[in-house]
Design an enzyme around this catalytic site. Structure first.
Site, PDB file in Angstrom:
ATOM      1  N   THR A   1       1.001  -0.997  -0.224  1.00 19.07           N
ATOM      2  CA  THR A   1       0.110   0.164   0.091  1.00 19.07           C
ATOM      3  C   THR A   1       0.729   1.433   0.086  1.00 19.07           C
ATOM      4  OG1 THR A   1      -1.844  -1.249   1.406  1.00 19.07           O
ATOM      5  CG2 THR A   1      -1.503   1.594   1.356  1.00 19.07           C
TER       6      THR A   1
ATOM      7  N   LYS B   1       2.600 -12.699   7.623  1.00 20.56           N
ATOM      8  CA  LYS B   1       1.463 -11.923   6.913  1.00 20.56           C
ATOM      9  C   LYS B   1       0.499 -13.111   6.308  1.00 20.56           C
ATOM     10  CE  LYS B   1       0.737  -7.654   5.166  1.00 20.56           C
ATOM     11  NZ  LYS B   1      -0.141  -7.627   3.883  1.00 20.56           N
TER      12      LYS B   1
ATOM     13  N   TYR C   1       5.796 -12.127   4.671  1.00 19.50           N
ATOM     14  CA  TYR C   1       5.095 -11.670   3.968  1.00 19.50           C
ATOM     15  C   TYR C   1       4.629 -12.367   2.650  1.00 19.50           C
ATOM     16  CZ  TYR C   1       2.225  -6.859   1.647  1.00 19.50           C
ATOM     17  OH  TYR C   1       1.469  -6.703   0.907  1.00 19.50           O
TER      18      TYR C   1
END
Lengths: 301, 301
Positions: free
Chosen positions: B48, B163, B135
């Site tokens: 993001t 994640k 991630y």
């Protein structure tokens, strides 16, 4: 704007690393070998040249070295990056280095829309004084072009060629597929194939260029296929390609990059462990198999 | 090595650009807003935060600004890059900036093997003095983890959290999915969910962190969901998440990044056209729809 840089056999050399730095000596030898080989152009910093892993200074240097050592062979330089402004900077560097053409893929992190891609190519094209190759490689960019998008991009005057993914392997299906793409873009825009195992079928089926991984490291066998196919000699082109079936099988299993890196290392054309980490080279049994195939195909020198 | 930086609600702000440069003023305001909001950590330079599009100097500066303006809220800094040596340099910068943890995705151009990925995390972990979040985001990295690979990476002492992509949406299926992953890794390693629409189910089903796109721009509604879910209040958590269904629908259609960028622009938190080109922001009808949803959900201030 179709040019000699984007027709015939275009050879994409590795950019070998040694201890995480470009091995300039090995790279120059690869380029000089290609310049002597009879290929029609040299494609620096393609996917095979690990462009995506190199920073701007490294890429500028590689572009300069390629042009300097390519003799009179035209050089295509890959300018792809994730951010448009970085692509523009790389386009500037490539042109300053003397590239005859540039090649741009819609490299992605966030998935791209067709509008994003049109905007990217348009933004970059405005600054180009050399022809551009549109590089359609969904395996690395994860972007799927459509014939309609080819047509939109082909409206840009600098677009000289589209590097298409492998067409279907059967001759007739390949011909039909390429004819559909040809109908979508103006005649001035070339269609070049990537995916070495499909090259013979694609050249026989109407492609005018072969953007070749194999030719960057083993120009000889690629030239055999290309010369026969471009002369319309289907029998000889297919036979030459079929002889390399064990190599195509390795490409399918490991990806062409890791295979040609192993080939270059085995032939002494690149230092050991020449790929950018985290990409590990083929080891153990996989590497022994590459060696076996090279020997069986008499490609060891 | 599970830490407060990797439990609870972690908010991932945009890194807004203005004329292709990081808008530091807007970024600092986003960070200060998050620091005041009550989120448990701030995740700078996540997907993001457009990390993949920024150069090293920009990323160093963003990491420094985040830590400086986060008050006492822990900061996680994304350090992913295509080349291992670049990741190591970014890890150095993030730690020098004062990050409480770093986050690493196996970003790819050439498809990665599991061995490549283990080597990447191992190489980077050796230099870390702060915890690392693994991630797993196949939508952008195009790499698919397996529970077995989670287990291999969890052997690295610096790995504090994984994640994970969104679990199945149904409560029971989510619980079973997360239980299977929990069984694969040591208890000291946390499991955090990404994919905001699944966050309520995932937190209720056993995840201990929510790495949230939404919270980076709209921390209020994300906190409502997170606080209820982490307190085990299934009814309130699901109700709070369901109220945002129109937003989740926009995420599904346009990707969360383009939607939160439009939200931030509409709320005056980011300049117009704040995404890095070639990513185009939502325009016309798509943008009007974001505005309509914000109004309907009373999220306009």
């Amino acid at each position: 704007m179709r040019t000699e840089a984007t027709t015939g056999l275009s050879a994409f050399p590795l950019t070998p690393l040694r201890d995480d730095r470009v091995d300039e000596h090995a790279y120059v030898e690869l380029v000089e070998r290609l310049a002597r080989s009879g290929v029609d152009s040299i494609g620096a910093l393609g996917s095979t040249g690990s462009y995506a892993y190199l920073d701007r200074a490294e890429r500028r240097r590689v572009a300069e070295l390629t042009v300097r050592h390519a003799a009179d062979v035209p050089v295509i330089v890959g300018i792809s990056a994730l951010r448009t402004s970085h692509v523009r900077a790389l386009a500037h560097d490539a042109q300053a280095a003397g590239a005859s053409a540039v090649m741009l893929a819609p490299m992605s992190y966030q998935p791209l829309t067709a509008d994003d891609v049109v905007c990217l190519y348009t933004d970059v094209a405005t600054e180009l004084s050399v022809p551009m190759v549109v590089y359609d490689n969904p395996g690395t960019t994860r972007f799927d072009f459509t014939p309609a998008l080819y047509a939109r991009l082909a409206e840009l005057p600098s677009v000289a060629s589209i590097k298409i993914p492998p067409p279907p392997p059967e001759a007739e299906a390949a011909r039909e597929h390429i004819a559909r793409l040809r109908a979508a873009v103006p005649a001035r825009v070339g269609l070049g194939v990537s995916g070495d195992p499909s090259a013979a079928a694609a050249l026989l089926g109407g492609c005018d260029c072969w953007y070749s991984v194999l030719a960057g490291t083993l120009p000889g066998p690629a030239l055999e296929i290309a010369r026969a196919a471009l002369a319309g000699d289907s029998g000889e082109a297919c036979a030459a390609s079929n002889r390399l079936a064990p190599l195509w099988d390795l490409f399918a299993r490991h990806g062409s990059l890791r295979v040609v890196a192993a080939v270059a290392e085995l032939l002494g054309l690149a230092p050991e462990d020449c790929l950018p980490r985290p990409l590990l080279g083929l080891r153990g049994r996989d590497r022994a198999e590459v060696e076996t195939v090279l020997t069986a195909l008499s490609l060891t020198k």
